[in-house]
Design a protein around this motif. Structure first.
Motif, short mmCIF file in Angstrom:
data_model
loop_
_atom_site.label_atom_id
_atom_site.label_comp_id
_atom_site.label_asym_id
_atom_site.label_seq_id
_atom_site.Cartn_x
_atom_site.Cartn_y
_atom_site.Cartn_z
N UNK A 248 17.18 15.06 69.27
CA UNK A 248 15.65 15.24 69.33
C UNK A 248 15.49 15.65 70.83
N UNK A 249 15.99 15.18 71.89
CA UNK A 249 15.67 15.53 73.14
C UNK A 249 16.18 16.91 73.54
N UNK A 250 17.18 17.52 72.65
CA UNK A 250 17.37 18.87 72.91
C UNK A 250 16.48 19.97 71.99
N UNK A 251 15.75 19.44 71.43
CA UNK A 251 14.95 20.47 70.51
C UNK A 251 14.03 21.28 71.65
N UNK A 252 14.03 22.67 71.14
CA UNK A 252 13.20 23.50 72.20
C UNK A 252 11.89 23.53 72.16
N UNK A 253 11.01 22.39 72.29
CA UNK A 253 9.60 22.35 72.09
C UNK A 253 8.92 22.50 73.48
N UNK B 265 14.96 29.97 69.24
CA UNK B 265 15.40 28.67 69.96
C UNK B 265 15.63 27.70 68.89
N UNK B 266 14.60 27.46 67.89
CA UNK B 266 14.40 26.44 67.14
C UNK B 266 15.73 26.88 66.11
N UNK B 267 15.97 27.94 65.68
CA UNK B 267 17.00 28.62 64.70
C UNK B 267 18.25 28.14 65.24
N UNK B 268 18.70 28.39 66.38
CA UNK B 268 19.69 28.12 67.00
C UNK B 268 19.99 26.47 66.88
#
Length: 137
Positions: free
Chosen positions: A94-99, A26-29
């Motif tokens: 950043x709200x879309x970052x997959x944390x 997910x982070x790679x995408x």
């Protein structure tokens, strides 16, 4: 405008727990999306503080303290350097970052040469430009 996005450490990141394949995917995408949009300048994850050190400056000799350091929430586990038009745009990305739930990031604007006003003399400005040119080659 450039922004440093600081990924806060957690007990897991400080313990050296590696992200899952799903999170890495997910982070790679997400990173690919930012690169394609011309937003991402750099980004890396950091090893736990147990593999780091702090240098404390005073009037005497600098003092070195080796990790680990306490309070994971005050530590950094990774970062992005992004270039966008505003803080609101940085927040939107950043709200879309997959944390996972419970993780936190901090977004801070990077100084530009103009921010320093007259203190950044023409000689210092020229030096800064030379250094930046050297970094990109």
């Amino acid at each position: 405008m450039r922004f440093m996005v600081i990924v806060k450490a957690s007990a897991d990141s400080e313990a050296g727990v590696m992200p899952t394949t799903e999170l890495l995917t997910a982070m790679g995408r997400f990173n690919e999306e930012m690169v394609r949009a011309g937003v991402m300048v750099a980004g890396e994850g950091l090893q736990p503080s147990s593999k780091g050190a702090r240098v404390h400056f005073s009037e005497a000799e600098p003092k070195v303290t080796r990790g680990p350091f306490s309070d994971p929430q005050s530590l950094i586990a990774g970062f992005w350097l992004i270039e966008v038009g505003s803080l609101d745009e940085a927040i939107s990305w950043m709200k879309r970052a997959p944390f996972p739930s419970g993780d936190a990031i901090e977004i801070r604007q990077v100084f530009s040469a103009e921010d320093f006003g007259e203190a950044l003399t023409p000689e210092l400005r020229e030096q800064e430009q030379r250094l930046r040119a050297g970094l990109s080659s």
